[in-house]
Scaffold this active site. Sequence first.
Site, PDB file in Angstrom:
ATOM      1  N   SER A 172      -5.674 -45.562   9.248  1.00  0.00           N
ATOM      2  CA  SER A 172      -5.595 -45.598  10.711  1.00  0.00           C
ATOM      3  C   SER A 172      -4.661 -46.724  11.140  1.00  0.00           C
ATOM      4  O   SER A 172      -3.513 -46.775  10.695  1.00  0.00           O
ATOM      5  CB  SER A 172      -6.993 -45.729  11.310  1.00  0.00           C
ATOM      6  N   GLU A 177      -8.402 -34.572  11.876  1.00  0.00           N
ATOM      7  CA  GLU A 177      -8.368 -35.957  12.325  1.00  0.00           C
ATOM      8  C   GLU A 177      -9.073 -36.198  13.660  1.00  0.00           C
ATOM      9  O   GLU A 177      -9.855 -37.136  13.810  1.00  0.00           O
ATOM     10  CB  GLU A 177      -6.909 -36.433  12.454  1.00  0.00           C
ATOM     11  N   HIS A 227     -11.274 -37.940  11.103  1.00  0.00           N
ATOM     12  CA  HIS A 227     -10.641 -39.245  10.947  1.00  0.00           C
ATOM     13  C   HIS A 227     -11.575 -40.202  10.217  1.00  0.00           C
ATOM     14  O   HIS A 227     -12.753 -40.319  10.559  1.00  0.00           O
ATOM     15  CB  HIS A 227     -10.300 -39.805  12.334  1.00  0.00           C
TER      16      HIS A 227
END
Length: 513
Positions: free
Chosen positions: A193, A316, A417
């Site tokens: 990330s 995600e 995610h």
Amino acid sequence: MASVRTDSLVVDTPSGQVSGYAEGDIVSWKGIPFAAPPVGDLRFRAPVAREPWTDVLDGKDFGEMAPQGRDGPVPMDPKMVIGEDCLSLNVWAPRPDGVSRPVMVWIHGGAYALGSSAQKIYDGRNLAHLGEVVIVTINYRVGAFGWVDLSSVSDTFDTNIGLRDQIFALEWVRSSIEAFGGDPANVTVFGESSGGASITTLMTSPKAEGLFHKAIAQSSPATSVYGPDRAETVARRFMELVGLSKDRASELRTMPFEKIVEASEKLVYEIPEKVPGTLGLAPVVDGDIVPRYPVAAFQKGFSHKIPLIIGSNHDEASVFRLMRSPLMPVTSDTVSKMFDAIAVDHPDLAPARVAEIMAAYPDLPKSSGAIALSRDAGFRMPSLWIAEAHCTHSQTFVYRFDHATPVLRAARVGAGHATELPYVFGNFGTFDRDPTFWLGGRKAAQQVSRRIQRRWVAFAWHGVPAALDGSKHWAPYDDVRRRTLVIDGNDSLVDDPDKELREVWGQRVLGFS
């Protein structure tokens, strides 16, 4: 010369001695300061060296967690101390035996606003044991402390402080890691990330060149880097939130850090609510640490010539719907606002081009369509743009993580995610009441985890992510076949699985974050 006494596991570093703690064949040294406490006159400034300590530093406990709120979307250990003396790192390594091992330095994510190297999911013991490598996890300043660019307010403030912290930590690794059995000439950075985006940004920073030799960027929102005009607007809003005029900027040095955290949290939510698809806090093109927009720098050949693994997860954006977070647009309304904002910033962008992209997502009126578009705009396409450019001069390996346990599929999270993190570190069940295996799937997940770990550490050792257990060979990405490893119950190497996406989005970066 740094050295280690194997009888007591006390390491001599240039800064002082640190005592380690053994568990089986792995030793940990936690809470090692790599810079001076960034307080007082050093607040909002680049990190500086810490005075060496004279007593043996006890490496049993993690250092302070960088100032941030405790009620964010990622659970934090309530026992963790929050404080500004947060520039510390942690090392896990096999017992020192004279062998020089690869070093893997983890940069945590958290939208540049939260997170810590002390999160249980990032415990490096399993990965160090499996791969016979040295694992380092680092802290850096998050939120306003690290990512609000106040250089427009006063020239006594520095730019891109969080990136400067990361560079300073990597310099510490170069000078000190040999004492822990690590090879300073074989350093791999890996992160997820905003940690992954930090890596893709550092790969275009002249100040970071030579500090690492391989890179793994997981779910990097690489286009979330902004220009000085936008940075000045954010700085102005930050000063409003803390109640200071420009001529009183020096008072930021003495303001209680809790007040700065409060303003930071407002920025993190306020900015993406006003302009969907943008982050409140992120790196800035400053002509120094970040001389160019990173994706454009990759495309112009300015990235460091090192091997790279880069990829993203199949679903995600799904977790942002569950979190009700404004960090990503997950409704048709917010997606439309995102395109409206892009049209303002890019008046030369033809409306027909926008319409063509939106038409490629027939479910866009539904949440599922918005989530798919946000996934591709925020993560998949930036990763592909980077891979397409980097593979022309350096070994590049592209993946897509598709694996999801039955409960995550049932909850419509899928491979959301950050869901790959426990697979990378081999640490499942690190959250209270972790639902990951409520409907089964543990054995399959552990097998996937073992393959990922073997690939990651093989890459650290040799620059080639082989699983070494008969798993599918991972061929490098090129601009002809675009071979991509799809990671699932069984890995598969697929030629150009993103062909339709590439044709829709093209090579031009539209300003998406």
